[in-house]
Design an enzyme around this catalytic site. Sequence first.
Site, PDB file in Angstrom:
ATOM      1  N   ARG A  16       0.917  -1.176  -0.054  1.00 46.89           N
ATOM      2  CA  ARG A  16      -0.052   0.006  -0.163  1.00 46.89           C
ATOM      3  C   ARG A  16       0.733   1.208  -0.048  1.00 46.89           C
ATOM      4  NH1 ARG A  16      -0.436   4.814   2.509  1.00 46.89           N
ATOM      5  NH2 ARG A  16       0.393   3.797   4.437  1.00 46.89           N
ATOM      6  N   ASP A  17       1.758   1.468   1.163  1.00 46.90           N
ATOM      7  CA  ASP A  17       2.365   2.816   1.095  1.00 46.90           C
ATOM      8  C   ASP A  17       3.356   2.796   0.347  1.00 46.90           C
ATOM      9  OD1 ASP A  17       3.007   5.297   2.262  1.00 46.90           O
ATOM     10  OD2 ASP A  17       3.319   4.646   4.069  1.00 46.90           O
ATOM     11  N   HIS A 208       5.585   4.371  12.497  1.00 48.31           N
ATOM     12  CA  HIS A 208       5.516   4.198  11.058  1.00 48.31           C
ATOM     13  C   HIS A 208       6.408   5.407  10.461  1.00 48.31           C
ATOM     14  CE1 HIS A 208       3.000   3.961   7.417  1.00 48.31           C
ATOM     15  NE2 HIS A 208       3.613   5.030   6.905  1.00 48.31           N
ATOM     16  N   HIS A 210       9.157   6.996   7.792  1.00 50.16           N
ATOM     17  CA  HIS A 210       9.690   7.199   6.586  1.00 50.16           C
ATOM     18  C   HIS A 210      11.169   7.518   6.720  1.00 50.16           C
ATOM     19  CE1 HIS A 210       6.152   6.643   3.857  1.00 50.16           C
ATOM     20  NE2 HIS A 210       5.551   6.821   5.009  1.00 50.16           N
ATOM     21  N   CYS A 241       4.682   9.338  -0.118  1.00 51.52           N
ATOM     22  CA  CYS A 241       3.409   9.747   0.085  1.00 51.52           C
ATOM     23  C   CYS A 241       2.960  10.948  -1.157  1.00 51.52           C
ATOM     24  CB  CYS A 241       2.966  10.477   1.416  1.00 51.52           C
ATOM     25  SG  CYS A 241       1.086  11.079   1.593  1.00 51.52           S
ATOM     26  N   ASN A 250       8.981   4.151   2.949  1.00 49.50           N
ATOM     27  CA  ASN A 250       9.286   3.818   4.363  1.00 49.50           C
ATOM     28  C   ASN A 250      10.328   3.225   4.722  1.00 49.50           C
ATOM     29  OD1 ASN A 250       6.286   3.274   3.338  1.00 49.50           O
ATOM     30  ND2 ASN A 250       5.950   3.496   5.495  1.00 49.50           N
TER      31      ASN A 250
HETATM   32  P1  HMG Z   1     -13.024  14.362  -2.147  1.00 49.02           P
HETATM   33  O1  HMG Z   1     -12.848  15.046  -3.464  1.00 49.02           O
HETATM   34  O2  HMG Z   1     -12.955  15.839  -1.076  1.00 49.02           O
HETATM   35  O3  HMG Z   1     -14.257  13.627  -1.669  1.00 49.02           O
HETATM   36  O4  HMG Z   1     -12.056  13.466  -1.345  1.00 49.02           O
HETATM   37  P2  HMG Z   1     -16.001  13.698  -2.245  1.00 49.02           P
HETATM   38  O5  HMG Z   1     -16.402  13.052  -1.025  1.00 49.02           O
HETATM   39  O6  HMG Z   1     -16.221  15.013  -2.511  1.00 49.02           O
HETATM   40  O7  HMG Z   1     -15.991  12.683  -3.543  1.00 49.02           O
HETATM   41  C1  HMG Z   1     -15.148  13.309  -4.725  1.00 49.02           C
HETATM   42  C2  HMG Z   1     -15.077  11.996  -5.728  1.00 49.02           C
HETATM   43  O8  HMG Z   1     -14.414  10.927  -5.153  1.00 49.02           O
HETATM   44  C3  HMG Z   1     -16.396  11.466  -6.073  1.00 49.02           C
HETATM   45  O9  HMG Z   1     -16.621  10.850  -7.223  1.00 49.02           O
HETATM   46  C4  HMG Z   1     -16.611  10.215  -5.052  1.00 49.02           C
HETATM   47  O10 HMG Z   1     -17.470   9.231  -5.508  1.00 49.02           O
HETATM   48  C5  HMG Z   1     -15.141   9.751  -5.062  1.00 49.02           C
HETATM   49  P3  HMG Z   1     -17.034  11.584  -8.792  1.00 49.02           P
HETATM   50  O11 HMG Z   1     -18.635  12.133  -8.405  1.00 49.02           O
HETATM   51  O12 HMG Z   1     -16.191  12.789  -8.753  1.00 49.02           O
HETATM   52  O13 HMG Z   1     -16.974  10.812  -9.958  1.00 49.02           O
HETATM   53  N1  HMG Z   1     -14.842   9.187  -3.875  1.00 49.02           N
HETATM   54  C6  HMG Z   1     -14.413   7.939  -3.688  1.00 49.02           C
HETATM   55  N2  HMG Z   1     -13.971   6.870  -4.695  1.00 49.02           N
HETATM   56  C7  HMG Z   1     -13.422   5.785  -4.283  1.00 49.02           C
HETATM   57  N3  HMG Z   1     -13.221   5.399  -2.946  1.00 49.02           N
HETATM   58  C8  HMG Z   1     -13.441   6.576  -2.085  1.00 49.02           C
HETATM   59  C9  HMG Z   1     -14.054   7.635  -2.324  1.00 49.02           C
HETATM   60  N4  HMG Z   1     -14.586   8.911  -1.635  1.00 49.02           N
HETATM   61  C10 HMG Z   1     -14.811   9.610  -2.331  1.00 49.02           C
HETATM   62  N5  HMG Z   1     -13.252   6.192  -0.670  1.00 49.02           N
HETATM   63  C11 HMG Z   1     -10.994  11.673  -0.331  1.00 49.02           C
HETATM   64  C12 HMG Z   1     -11.608  12.994  -0.421  1.00 49.02           C
HETATM   65  C13 HMG Z   1     -10.663  11.343   1.050  1.00 49.02           C
HETATM   66  C14 HMG Z   1     -11.931  10.566  -0.995  1.00 49.02           C
HETATM   67  C15 HMG Z   1      -9.643  12.168  -1.358  1.00 49.02           C
HETATM   68  O14 HMG Z   1      -9.111  13.093  -0.539  1.00 49.02           O
HETATM   69  C16 HMG Z   1      -8.882  10.959  -1.387  1.00 49.02           C
HETATM   70  O15 HMG Z   1      -9.184   9.931  -1.937  1.00 49.02           O
HETATM   71  N6  HMG Z   1      -7.755  10.828  -0.582  1.00 49.02           N
HETATM   72  C17 HMG Z   1      -6.635   9.879  -0.986  1.00 49.02           C
HETATM   73  C18 HMG Z   1      -5.373  10.370  -0.083  1.00 49.02           C
HETATM   74  C19 HMG Z   1      -4.370   9.158   0.068  1.00 49.02           C
HETATM   75  O16 HMG Z   1      -5.064   8.036  -0.123  1.00 49.02           O
HETATM   76  N7  HMG Z   1      -3.255   9.510   0.575  1.00 49.02           N
HETATM   77  C20 HMG Z   1      -2.394   8.391   0.765  1.00 49.02           C
HETATM   78  C21 HMG Z   1      -2.319   7.707   2.134  1.00 49.02           C
HETATM   79  S1  HMG Z   1      -2.276   8.461   3.510  1.00 49.02           S
HETATM   80  C22 HMG Z   1      -0.337   8.040   3.580  1.00 49.02           C
HETATM   81  O17 HMG Z   1       0.211   7.573   2.798  1.00 49.02           O
HETATM   82  C23 HMG Z   1      -0.011   8.468   5.160  1.00 49.02           C
HETATM   83  C24 HMG Z   1       0.300   7.264   5.929  1.00 49.02           C
HETATM   84  O18 HMG Z   1       1.168   6.305   5.205  1.00 49.02           O
HETATM   85  C25 HMG Z   1       0.808   7.639   7.378  1.00 49.02           C
HETATM   86  C26 HMG Z   1       2.145   8.330   7.157  1.00 49.02           C
HETATM   87  O19 HMG Z   1       2.955   8.095   6.613  1.00 49.02           O
HETATM   88  O20 HMG Z   1       2.102   9.386   7.753  1.00 49.02           O
HETATM   89  C27 HMG Z   1      -0.965   6.444   6.373  1.00 49.02           C
HETATM   90 MG    MG Z   2       3.287   6.376   5.270  1.00 50.96          MG
END
Ligand code: HMG
Ligand code: MG
Length: 298
Positions: A16-17, A208, A210, A241, A250
């Site tokens: 995933r990450d 966690h 990086h 990320c 990571n």
């Molecule tokens: P948004 O645009 O504010 O959401 O995104 P929305 O509710 O207004 O929806 C917009 C569109 O997205 C719609 O589709 C929804 O259906 C769709 P449209 O009508 O435009 O065709 N949608 C989705 N589709 C699939 N799955 C869903 C979903 N939700 C809405 N769950 C949202 C808000 C959170 C969805 C968006 O910002 C997003 O997907 N962000 C992803 C961020 C991400 O994955 N970042 C990386 C992971 S975090 C990380 O890596 C850190 C970590 O490792 C820890 C660390 O290292 O610190 C965990």
């Molecule tokens: Mg991470």
Amino acid sequence: MNNFPETVSLVEVGPRDGLQNEKSEVSTQTKVDLVEMLADAGHRHIETGSFVSPKWVPQMADSDAVFAQIKRREGVTYSALTPNIKGFENALAARADEVAIFGAASESFSQKNINCSVDESLDRFAPVVSQARANGLRVRGYVSCVLGCPYEGEIAPAAVASVAKKMLDMGCYEISLGDTIGTGTPVKTQRMLEVVADAVGVDKLAAHFHDTYGQALANLYVALSCGVSTIDSAVAGLGGCPYAKGASGNVATEDVLYMLDGMGIHTGVNMQKLLRASVFIMQAVGRPPSSKVANAMG
Ligand code: HMG
Ligand code: MG
């Protein structure tokens, strides 16, 4: 002198990450093979995918197919990120064993990563946690930017403790503290952990980290000495990320494993099999592994 745990649970976040930040296209079959190789190496918790918007993170758009195709092993938890109810419903349909919500200790990072404020994110997470628990799934909570934010710089440990506590109160069983951009250093790590552990208990915390600035192992050593016994890492040091510029991978699982093996800390993960997974995924993405151990032993 030190309070090292006897065993450490490794959470393998490479599929995933790691792969969420990979520029080259990685086929669904390669992801499936990677997850199976990691389980074969002895991993008991594999973060297998992410149910987020495919417009935001196209690399994870096939997570449902990955979950459908993996051969599941008894005793292995295959988990997924779920930022909202839509993501949770997709994760449930894919038969994820566990889900994770992901928030931040920084307002700016929250906006960039999930398009809402920290408080709004907690409002979105609450129904995810309650529905997950109603369906018998455990929920992990991530707090990002615990040792620095790409947009705001320094982050107060109290801000980390506050979000961590809210997520635990909501029903998460554990909080994984993300040094998202790898800017943490050992003494800073210790100060942050002391504040957060004081608020929520060290047994609830995972690290966690990086490895952007090469500090992750030193920081993990400090975390271990503080009593943290769950560590997230990515095979081959894959990762980053997409919403944290400059974040590299990571900490590599094989580097963590080498350190833990050397400290006599049990993990259940086999180095040779892990190295095979490391070589496999780096051949697939067309780069040498970024881990020291894979380069030395692979
Ligand atoms: P948004 O645009 O504010 O959401 O995104 P929305 O509710 O207004 O929806 C917009 C569109 O997205 C719609 O589709 C929804 O259906 C769709 P449209 O009508 O435009 O065709 N949608 C989705 N589709 C699939 N799955 C869903 C979903 N939700 C809405 N769950 C949202 C808000 C959170 C969805 C968006 O910002 C997003 O997907 N962000 C992803 C961020 C991400 O994955 N970042 C990386 C992971 S975090 C990380 O890596 C850190 C970590 O490792 C820890 C660390 O290292 O610190 C965990
Ligand atoms: Mg991470």
